[in-house]
Scaffold this motif. Structure first.
Motif, short mmCIF file in Angstrom:
data_model
loop_
_atom_site.label_atom_id
_atom_site.label_comp_id
_atom_site.label_asym_id
_atom_site.label_seq_id
_atom_site.Cartn_x
_atom_site.Cartn_y
_atom_site.Cartn_z
N TRP A 116 1.86 23.34 1.71
CA TRP A 116 0.84 22.31 1.76
C TRP A 116 1.46 21.08 2.41
N LYS A 117 0.70 20.45 3.29
CA LYS A 117 1.15 19.22 3.95
C LYS A 117 0.23 18.07 3.55
N TYR A 118 0.86 16.94 3.25
CA TYR A 118 0.10 15.75 2.88
C TYR A 118 -0.66 15.22 4.08
N VAL A 119 -1.94 14.88 3.88
CA VAL A 119 -2.79 14.38 4.95
C VAL A 119 -3.04 12.88 4.78
N ASP A 120 -3.63 12.51 3.64
CA ASP A 120 -3.95 11.11 3.37
C ASP A 120 -4.19 10.94 1.88
N ASP A 121 -4.60 9.75 1.47
CA ASP A 121 -4.75 9.46 0.03
C ASP A 121 -6.14 9.75 -0.53
N LEU A 122 -6.98 10.44 0.23
CA LEU A 122 -8.32 10.78 -0.27
C LEU A 122 -8.20 11.76 -1.45
N THR A 123 -8.99 11.54 -2.49
CA THR A 123 -8.99 12.45 -3.64
C THR A 123 -10.28 13.25 -3.73
N GLU A 124 -11.14 13.08 -2.73
CA GLU A 124 -12.31 13.95 -2.59
C GLU A 124 -12.74 13.92 -1.13
N PRO A 125 -13.36 15.02 -0.68
CA PRO A 125 -13.76 15.09 0.73
C PRO A 125 -14.81 14.03 1.07
N GLY A 150 0.81 -1.21 0.00
CA GLY A 150 0.00 0.00 0.00
C GLY A 150 0.84 1.25 0.00
N GLY A 151 0.18 2.37 0.15
CA GLY A 151 0.89 3.64 0.25
C GLY A 151 0.85 4.45 -1.02
N ARG A 152 1.40 5.63 -0.93
CA ARG A 152 1.44 6.56 -2.05
C ARG A 152 2.48 6.18 -3.08
N ASP A 153 2.21 6.56 -4.29
CA ASP A 153 3.17 6.38 -5.37
C ASP A 153 3.94 7.69 -5.52
N ALA A 193 6.91 7.78 -7.04
CA ALA A 193 7.93 7.50 -8.05
C ALA A 193 8.10 8.68 -9.02
N SER A 194 7.06 9.50 -9.15
CA SER A 194 7.15 10.68 -10.02
C SER A 194 6.37 11.82 -9.37
N VAL A 195 6.69 13.04 -9.76
CA VAL A 195 5.96 14.19 -9.22
C VAL A 195 4.51 14.18 -9.69
N GLU A 196 4.26 13.58 -10.85
CA GLU A 196 2.89 13.52 -11.38
C GLU A 196 1.97 12.71 -10.49
N THR A 197 2.46 11.65 -9.88
CA THR A 197 1.63 10.83 -9.00
C THR A 197 1.76 11.23 -7.54
N ALA A 198 2.86 11.86 -7.18
CA ALA A 198 3.07 12.26 -5.79
C ALA A 198 2.11 13.36 -5.35
N ILE A 199 1.53 14.09 -6.30
CA ILE A 199 0.58 15.15 -5.92
C ILE A 199 -0.80 14.60 -5.57
N PHE A 200 -1.08 13.34 -5.93
CA PHE A 200 -2.40 12.77 -5.66
C PHE A 200 -2.63 12.64 -4.17
N GLY A 201 -3.85 12.96 -3.75
CA GLY A 201 -4.22 12.81 -2.36
C GLY A 201 -4.78 14.08 -1.77
N HIS A 202 -4.86 14.09 -0.46
CA HIS A 202 -5.45 15.18 0.32
C HIS A 202 -4.31 15.99 0.94
N TRP A 203 -4.33 17.28 0.69
CA TRP A 203 -3.31 18.21 1.18
C TRP A 203 -4.00 19.31 1.98
N VAL A 204 -3.29 19.91 2.93
CA VAL A 204 -3.84 21.03 3.68
C VAL A 204 -2.82 22.16 3.74
N SER A 205 -3.32 23.36 3.55
CA SER A 205 -2.54 24.58 3.74
C SER A 205 -3.09 25.24 4.99
N GLU A 206 -2.31 25.20 6.05
CA GLU A 206 -2.78 25.72 7.34
C GLU A 206 -2.70 27.24 7.36
N SER A 207 -3.76 27.86 7.85
CA SER A 207 -3.82 29.31 7.94
C SER A 207 -3.08 29.80 9.20
#
Length: 161
Positions: A151-160, A22-25, A27-41
């Motif tokens: 932006w910090k990676y949270v999890d692999d969700l691609t929608e809320p 399991g886990g994130r892919d 291997a490339s920047v194109e797939t590493a952006i997939f998932g849930h990210w947060v920008s904290e205020s």
């Protein structure tokens, strides 16, 4: 006894392979952006902004508002660990160029620098000339001022949820 040992070995091997698979892919920047990210205020009056990125869409949730946009990749640099995407604006209004720069080796944090020149106004809109003038004015006012968000990676969700 041998059958039982062999069966135990196969079950343990399957469990181990499943856990490691399991886990994130990243291997490339194109797939590493997939998932849930947060920008904290930094400002307690403003909520954090959440980004959910899949292969075709960016869902942004900010201040209780959810927006869904298509995006396309404009360029990448694997060595320097960045990707530039063009996120479509609402109602064919143009888009925004986003440069996502990974800041660590496990690709769980990135910076998103932004300047007014990153805004792309669509020429297909009737009000695009007026809109472009407005953005040009803002760009002249702000100059090359760059705003950065982390932006910090949270999890692999691609929608809320």
């Amino acid at each position: 006894m041998l059958k039982r040992s062999l069966l135990l070995f196969l079950v343990m091997t399957a469990a181990l392979l499943t856990a490691c698979g399991g886990g994130r892919d990243i291997a490339s920047v194109e797939t590493a952006i997939f998932g849930h990210w947060v920008s904290e205020s930094d400002d307690p009056e403003f909520e954090d902004t959440h980004y959910y990125i899949s292969k075709e869409k960016v869902i942004t949730v900010a201040g209780g508002t959810k927006s869904i946009s298509d995006y396309k990749i404009s360029s990448t640099n694997e060595k320097e660990k960045w990707i530039e995407i063009i996120v479509d604006g609402q109602e064919d209004s143009g888009g925004i160029m986003r440069r996502l720069e990974f800041t660590n080796d496990d690709m769980t944090e990135l910076e998103n620098p932004f300047k007014m020149s990153d805004v792309i106004v669509s020429s297909d809109r009737a009000d695009s000339e007026e809109r472009q003038e407005l953005f040009d004015f803002a760009e002249n006012l702000l100059g090359d001022t760059e705003f950065k968000s982390t932006w910090k990676y949270v999890d692999d969700l691609t929608e809320p949820k």
